[in-house]
Design a protein around this motif. Sequence first.
Motif, PDB file in Angstrom:
ATOM      1  N   ALA A 223      49.710  45.936  42.169  1.00 45.71           N
ATOM      2  CA  ALA A 223      49.855  45.079  41.086  1.00 45.71           C
ATOM      3  C   ALA A 223      51.150  44.882  40.082  1.00 45.71           C
ATOM      4  N   ARG A 253      46.829  36.671  38.296  1.00 46.97           N
ATOM      5  CA  ARG A 253      45.763  36.624  37.281  1.00 46.97           C
ATOM      6  C   ARG A 253      44.550  35.389  37.224  1.00 46.97           C
ATOM      7  N   MET A 256      43.118  35.239  40.820  1.00 48.68           N
ATOM      8  CA  MET A 256      42.242  36.188  40.708  1.00 48.68           C
ATOM      9  C   MET A 256      40.759  36.713  40.225  1.00 48.68           C
ATOM     10  N   GLU A 257      40.990  35.497  39.283  1.00 46.13           N
ATOM     11  CA  GLU A 257      39.737  35.021  38.225  1.00 46.13           C
ATOM     12  C   GLU A 257      38.554  34.817  39.322  1.00 46.13           C
ATOM     13  N   ASP A 260      36.938  35.921  42.171  1.00 45.03           N
ATOM     14  CA  ASP A 260      35.919  36.585  42.046  1.00 45.03           C
ATOM     15  C   ASP A 260      35.563  36.288  41.074  1.00 45.03           C
ATOM     16  N   GLU A 267      37.319  42.101  41.982  1.00 45.35           N
ATOM     17  CA  GLU A 267      38.600  42.697  41.165  1.00 45.35           C
ATOM     18  C   GLU A 267      39.073  43.611  42.094  1.00 45.35           C
ATOM     19  N   ASP A 270      41.932  47.389  37.815  1.00 41.86           N
ATOM     20  CA  ASP A 270      41.016  47.628  35.821  1.00 41.86           C
ATOM     21  C   ASP A 270      41.415  48.490  35.423  1.00 41.86           C
ATOM     22  N   PRO A 271      41.998  47.046  34.474  1.00 44.38           N
ATOM     23  CA  PRO A 271      42.288  46.263  34.265  1.00 44.38           C
ATOM     24  C   PRO A 271      42.095  45.427  35.121  1.00 44.38           C
ATOM     25  N   ARG A 272      42.707  43.511  34.665  1.00 44.28           N
ATOM     26  CA  ARG A 272      43.474  42.700  36.164  1.00 44.28           C
ATOM     27  C   ARG A 272      44.537  42.730  35.015  1.00 44.28           C
ATOM     28  N   THR A 273      45.098  42.720  36.509  1.00 41.39           N
ATOM     29  CA  THR A 273      46.904  42.244  36.419  1.00 41.39           C
ATOM     30  C   THR A 273      47.582  40.806  36.073  1.00 41.39           C
ATOM     31  N   THR A 276      49.068  40.104  41.654  1.00 40.25           N
ATOM     32  CA  THR A 276      48.220  40.926  42.849  1.00 40.25           C
ATOM     33  C   THR A 276      49.170  40.621  43.947  1.00 40.25           C
ATOM     34  N   TYR A 324      41.803  38.143  50.299  1.00 38.67           N
ATOM     35  CA  TYR A 324      42.331  37.787  48.790  1.00 38.67           C
ATOM     36  C   TYR A 324      42.810  36.672  48.698  1.00 38.67           C
TER      37      TYR A 324
END
Length: 462
Positions: A223, A253, A256-257, A260, A267, A270-273, A276, A324
Amino acid sequence: MVLLDALRAIVGDGFVKQGDGIPQRNWSDATEIPPLCPAALVLPGSTEEISKVLAACSAAGQTIVVQGGLTGLAGGARPQPGEIALSLERMQGIEEIDVASRTMTVRAGTPLYQVQDAAKEAGLHYGVDLGARGTCTIGGNVATNAGGVQALRYGVTRRNVLGIEAVLSDGTVLNGLNKLMKNNTGYDWPQMMIGSEGTLGVITRVCLSLSPAPPALQTALCAAASVADAAKALAELDRQFPGQLMTFEGMWREYMEVTDTYTSLPEPFDPRTELTLLIEAALGDDQAAQDRFTEVLASLLEEGLISDALVSQSLQDRQHFWAYREANYEFDRLIPGSAQFDISLPMNRMDDAIAEMRRQIASLAPGATMIAYGHMADSNLHLAILPADAADDLGAAVTAVYDVVGQSDGSISAEHGIGILKRPYLSRSRSPEELALMRRLKNMLDPADILNRGRILLSQQP
């Protein structure tokens, strides 16, 4: 038709197809534009046959679209009205592997995976690797100067080609199948063919440069808070693992959203960065290699260049991490109507460019989402604008993205080529003088403009 009779005499009755006899796969490439059946499909089986086919078509003024694995994303291999499709699918086979010289001579229609497998069997490695490896062909890779996920270590296709055999539009065969790394004998015309997308000649055979097989890979997901931090991490990894860093992929981000939301992949952080990173280094698979890899990642954590890291402990972990990065292949199916981009941005301007693209898209296409991901280490990003509704008009947003690329001194096409779809935006990356030179080269080598007409450059034929 007299021309088709002549073509049948050259390649054989069974290798000239018309109408319902033309498979639908030859009606388009992987671009999401309506397919069109070509006027005919010709399948030559040798360089000599290709030479005769081109000579006959040139004499008749018949336009041709050259087709390989049909994995292109810029519309370059999709037939235009009246074109004959020239498929290289019969031009397959590895002719020679020279272990001493570390070269491979291969026919242009050979799929990439066969080249990779043959190199591996010989104890060597071919450094270009793409997600479409099972379908894309070497000729297509050369014609578009394909890059892929290992360009950080091995460069794009251009760096891995030593020689080319090609046929010009009038049937002239140019044999430049050089094996030598150093060959300073005048104009290097094979390099001009690389990236020309079939507009200057038909590539028929290629001599590829091979490398020693790399050690096993160490893999991690990390991250990072910004491109600036990721760039510093990349520089440190390169310093710690000189010549061993194989992959440095970035996923922003929003990417990745969407992953997810639309896939079964959870994900990872946590928290989302903001970023990635998928990182791989060819260090070997013993404990000492893993300890060294983990130690360097720990130092990046201490310096604040990354905020978290997951290190692969098994092949299953590595496949999970790569899932991913490859989730984007599902997005087109799940979210129709998207606009796709293949761009390059200077690393020092990437953060600002991404921010400006987000702002422009929010204004011009409300409800749409921009995802960014790709080969971050070589500045090549893939973007997609995912509409809120498949019927949404993304035209203004697409133009805005290319405008930002041009203002950032980037490239509107990093590895997929220009084809037809990106032709209107080429001036964002090429000056009027460069475009004029391209036109002069095209007119010289293909004066009747029969090869891939309208790709890269707008046709000047009536």
